[in-house]
Design a protein around this motif. Structure first.
Motif, mmCIF file in Angstrom:
data_model
loop_
_atom_site.group_PDB
_atom_site.id
_atom_site.type_symbol
_atom_site.label_atom_id
_atom_site.label_comp_id
_atom_site.label_asym_id
_atom_site.label_seq_id
_atom_site.Cartn_x
_atom_site.Cartn_y
_atom_site.Cartn_z
ATOM 1 N N ASP A 131 3.834 -2.930 -13.601
ATOM 2 C CA ASP A 131 5.296 -3.872 -13.515
ATOM 3 C C ASP A 131 5.132 -3.938 -15.220
ATOM 4 O OD1 ASP A 131 6.759 -6.307 -12.796
ATOM 5 O OD2 ASP A 131 5.282 -7.285 -13.460
ATOM 6 N N LYS A 132 3.894 -4.026 -15.961
ATOM 7 C CA LYS A 132 3.978 -4.254 -17.063
ATOM 8 C C LYS A 132 4.617 -3.315 -17.769
ATOM 9 C CE LYS A 132 0.062 -6.643 -18.928
ATOM 10 N NZ LYS A 132 -1.714 -6.525 -18.987
ATOM 11 N N ALA A 133 4.369 -2.424 -17.389
ATOM 12 C CA ALA A 133 5.837 -1.073 -18.495
ATOM 13 C C ALA A 133 6.028 -1.593 -18.027
ATOM 14 C CB ALA A 133 4.498 0.021 -17.137
ATOM 15 N N SER B 15 -12.224 -0.347 -4.494
ATOM 16 C CA SER B 15 -10.865 0.011 -3.594
ATOM 17 C C SER B 15 -9.442 1.086 -3.173
ATOM 18 C CB SER B 15 -11.579 -1.235 -2.673
ATOM 19 O OG SER B 15 -10.663 -1.872 -3.050
ATOM 20 N N LEU B 16 -8.981 1.100 -2.518
ATOM 21 C CA LEU B 16 -8.218 1.499 -2.673
ATOM 22 C C LEU B 16 -7.078 0.073 -2.582
ATOM 23 C CD1 LEU B 16 -8.001 3.557 1.222
ATOM 24 C CD2 LEU B 16 -7.447 4.319 -1.410
ATOM 25 N N TRP B 17 -7.360 -0.881 -2.055
ATOM 26 C CA TRP B 17 -6.925 -2.440 -1.854
ATOM 27 C C TRP B 17 -6.522 -2.990 -3.410
ATOM 28 C CZ3 TRP B 17 -3.304 -3.081 1.457
ATOM 29 C CH2 TRP B 17 -4.176 -3.144 2.890
ATOM 30 N N GLU B 18 -7.586 -2.735 -4.180
ATOM 31 C CA GLU B 18 -7.608 -3.234 -5.592
ATOM 32 C C GLU B 18 -7.078 -2.265 -6.804
ATOM 33 O OE1 GLU B 18 -12.733 -4.428 -6.682
ATOM 34 O OE2 GLU B 18 -12.348 -2.439 -6.497
ATOM 35 N N GLU C 137 -3.484 -2.576 -8.748
ATOM 36 C CA GLU C 137 -3.466 -2.598 -10.297
ATOM 37 C C GLU C 137 -2.430 -1.877 -9.989
ATOM 38 O OE1 GLU C 137 -6.627 -1.262 -13.337
ATOM 39 O OE2 GLU C 137 -7.492 -1.676 -12.004
ATOM 40 N N VAL C 138 -2.227 -0.925 -9.528
ATOM 41 C CA VAL C 138 -1.081 -0.051 -9.645
ATOM 42 C C VAL C 138 0.724 -1.225 -9.652
ATOM 43 C CG1 VAL C 138 0.493 1.529 -8.898
ATOM 44 C CG2 VAL C 138 -1.789 2.325 -8.756
ATOM 45 N N MET D 178 0.921 -1.734 -0.106
ATOM 46 C CA MET D 178 -0.022 0.333 0.280
ATOM 47 C C MET D 178 0.897 1.141 0.030
ATOM 48 S SD MET D 178 -3.488 1.764 -0.100
ATOM 49 C CE MET D 178 -4.049 0.289 0.664
ATOM 50 N N THR D 179 0.934 2.037 -0.711
ATOM 51 C CA THR D 179 1.644 3.045 -1.767
ATOM 52 C C THR D 179 0.863 4.417 -1.209
ATOM 53 O OG1 THR D 179 1.851 3.312 -3.649
ATOM 54 C CG2 THR D 179 3.379 1.620 -2.441
ATOM 55 N N LEU D 180 1.411 5.477 -1.726
ATOM 56 C CA LEU D 180 0.751 6.621 -1.480
ATOM 57 C C LEU D 180 0.280 7.334 -2.587
ATOM 58 C CD1 LEU D 180 -0.162 9.672 -0.391
ATOM 59 C CD2 LEU D 180 2.087 10.485 -1.222
ATOM 60 N N LEU D 181 0.097 6.327 -3.549
ATOM 61 C CA LEU D 181 -0.187 6.568 -5.226
ATOM 62 C C LEU D 181 -1.712 6.292 -4.955
ATOM 63 C CD1 LEU D 181 0.103 7.446 -8.140
ATOM 64 C CD2 LEU D 181 0.916 5.144 -8.583
#
Length: 351
Positions: free
Chosen positions: A253-255, A240-243, A247-248, A179-182
């Motif tokens: 990682d894909k990028a 949600s924040l967890w979702e 996804e971030v 869980m980062t700030l993003l």
């Protein structure tokens, strides 16, 4: 790609005909032009040695083709008899214009910066740029020239947010998600776009109207070894924040592995560019049309803030809201930035 039409079946008159182009077309001194030879396919067409008075040698079929393609025949070099312009000349001219590389140092009405032989001053090396680097440079240059940027600077007190994020560490480990700030930034921006929908628009090329979007997709800039990529997280307001955290991580990682699909990089309404992990007190990010706004986030700093009669150490997050002044008013920019700071300062307002 343009197809090349076969040569005209009938020879056209070599008599010059008055060109339909504006009468102020540039004249070329015939004495300054060397003897002409048939144009080489590998060379870009030169300016045609048109007769004085804005007249060119071209038949009706060629003129019709030029009008359809938006070509000024005064600028086309004729390779036919007596510099007569044929259809192949028009096609070659258009192809050369399309394929001509844009100068990295020039802009609309701005002369290119001349190249310098730096080897005169010491040892140098030419380092090729990746295709992604060149594409990014072209887009950034175009965006900077096309968008009248306004930057709104602000700070958010994220002391309580960071305390809450620290409390989530154990739960995050169980879920296997960092869980980062993003994710908080994404939720706050989505809430601000709901509150100020004038930022969730695109300006139509005609300038006659705005396209109001009813969805909220936010791009997140990711630095990779090959260059900058911006994956887009869809429907941020509904997740949600967890979702969002999961996804971030997945898209970042894909990028970095260059595995993003085209769909994962399209449909953005707004963007976030964060240099918080690197440092700095602030920067102005470049708006990427058709979006009209972006925020640039810098490194959190502990500062003394005067609260209830005394100074207290608070974690302050500096950010910059940059927006397109063609689409967004300055007052709205100030309101958006202030509201965003409020959301980050008290995450209860995000609910």
């Amino acid at each position: 790609a343009l197809s090349v039409s076969p040569p005209e079946a009938k020879p056209e008159s070599d008599e010059p005909v008055e060109q339909d182009a504006p009468p102020a077309a540039p004249k070329v001194d015939s004495k300054s032009i060397p003897s002409a030879s048939p144009a080489s396919p590998s060379k870009a067409p030169a300016v045609a040695p048109a007769p004085s008075g804005g007249k060119v040698y071209a038949g009706p079929a060629v003129r019709k083709l030029a009008r359809e393609l938006g070509v000024d025949l005064v600028l086309v070099a004729g390779t036919g008899s007596k510099f007569r312009i044929i259809k192949d000349d028009v096609h070659d001219y258009v192809k050369a214009k399309i394929n001509a590389p844009a100068s990295a140092n020039s802009g609309a009405g701005i002369s290119a910066i001349p190249d310098i032989d730096f080897s005169e001053f010491g040892e140098v090396e030419e380092v090729p740029r990746s295709k992604l680097h060149k594409l990014t440079a072209t887009n950034m240059h175009r965006n900077w020239l096309a968008v009248p940027h306004v930057a709104q600077f602000n700070e958010a007190d994220i002391t309580d947010l960071e305390a809450f994020r620290a409390d989530l560490k154990a739960e995050a480990e169980k879920k296997g998600v960092k869980m980062t700030l993003l994710p908080f930034l994404l939720k706050a921006c989505a809430k601000a776009l709901e509150e100020y929908p004038q930022f969730n628009v695109s300006l139509h090329s005609s300038g006659e109207y705005l396209i109001q979007k009813k969805y909220i997709n936010i791009g997140v800039a990711v630095a990779t070894e090959a260059g900058l990529l911006v994956p887009v997280i869809k429907n941020v307001d509904k997740k949600s924040l967890w979702e969002l955290a999961a996804e971030v991580i997945e898209l970042s990682d894909k990028a970095k592995k260059r595995k993003l699909t085209l769909e994962e990089m399209q449909g953005g309404c707004f963007s976030i560019s964060s240099l918080g992990a690197i440092g700095g007190t602030g920067f102005i990010p470049i708006v990427s049309p058709p979006e009209v706004a972006i925020i640039g986030v810098s490194k959190t700093q502990i500062k003394p803030v005067y609260i209830e009669g005394e100074f207290q150490p608070r974690k302050m997050l500096p950010f910059t809201l940059a927006y397109d002044h063609k689409a967004v008013n300055g007052v709205d920019g100030g309101l958006f930035a202030t509201y965003l700071a409020k959301l980050l300062g008290d995450i209860r307002h995000m609910i």
